[in-house]
Design an enzyme around this catalytic site. Structure first.
Site: not given
Length: 297
Positions: A188, A248
């Site tokens: 990611r 995050c």
């Protein structure tokens, strides 16, 4: 029970089991199950809590205790909202709060709530090392059903030093006043694996460093030792003597970076609350670093 134990970031399953057997009126213990899962996983954290949990625990709903006026997921609520919610779960100023979750990793979302309590001025808060997974592995007692907490008076005051905003991160692209550590999975971060939310492409903030949150945990789901965590930061070229900000996907697993630094003696790491979702939605294309599609408009 030694008093200093109550203020450690981590407590063991055995410690909690003993504390439940010998409650202290001067500093009552409150267990909170802060399980939360990405919607695409299809898990219902509250239903799972009602099926099984540590005796006496209450369920802390991260989405419910959030800023519902924000377009971004579970952003930090205001102090009044947090105080009302924590009080409804039976938390008072005297309470030692111990937080856990039921993730397969050991701890996943619980560090977010540990960080929230500290951000709102309640520092008598710990995490159950290894989470519910470790509790079950130790064959310790479990309960089922809905929780019924006696409401308590709780006051909260937000310490703004616990949070960074989009503007702070944007300004830092040039100023470089702090390091940014991203706790998402490597794919990611690099832009090679999809984000779990529709409309959000993978990638990362320019200049940020990737330490997936799972790297702070052992194979058994326990937190690594401070020595191992210091080595991890060093390997990733993160200097714990300098300012550091955690990010995050939406501000949950970033709190593993905060916890890891805390265990190494660095207690001043804030979270970019909007994290990648906000950054992607607001950033210019050149501020999306990705090996994949990136952002075209």
């Amino acid at each position: 029970m030694a008093a200093p134990q109550l203020f450690r970031a981590l407590v063991s399953a055995q410690w909690v089991a003993e504390a439940l057997k010998a409650p202290r009126s001067s500093q009552p213990l409150k267990l909170l199950d802060a399980s939360w899962y990405l919607p695409k996983l299809g898990r219902d954290a509250r239903r799972e809590f009602e099926e099984r949990h540590i005796p006496g625990a209450a369920f802390f709903d991260i989405d419910r205790c959030s800023d519902h006026t924000s377009p971004y997921d579970h952003m930090l609520p205001n102090a009044t909202h947090f105080a009302d919610y924590a009080g409804s779960l039976g938390v008072s100023a005297a309470t030692h709060v111990v937080i856990y979750d039921d993730s397969d990793q050991g701890l996943y979302s619980a560090p977010r709530v540990w960080w929230m309590f500290r951000a709102f001025g309640h520092h008598s808060v710990s995490l159950l090392d290894g989470g519910f997974r470790h509790w079950l592995n130790q064959n310790l007692p479990i309960s089922s059903g809905k929780s019924h907490s006696e409401p308590a008076e709780f006051s909260a005051q937000l310490d703004p030093s616990f949070i960074k905003t989009h503007e702070d991160i944007l300004e830092n692209l040039d100023a470089r006043r702090f390091q940014v550590v991203d706790a998402r999975a490597a794919g990611r971060f690099q832009g090679t694996q999809p984000e779990p939310r529709d409309g959000i492409e993978p990638g990362h903030i320019p200049g940020s460093v990737n330490i997936p949150f799972t790297e702070f945990l052992t194979n058994e789901g326990l937190e690594k030792s401070p020595e191992e965590i210091k080595r991890l930061f060093k390997e990733k070229k993160v200097d714990l003597s300098k300012p550091l900000v955690a990010t995050c996907g939406s501000g949950v697993t970033a709190c593993h970076v905060v916890l890891g630094a805390f265990l190494c003696g660095k207690s001043d790491v804030p979270v970019y609350d909007g994290s990648w979702v906000e950054w992607y939605m607001r950033a210019q294309p050149e501020h999306i670093i990705s090996e994949g599609r990136g952002k075209t408009q």
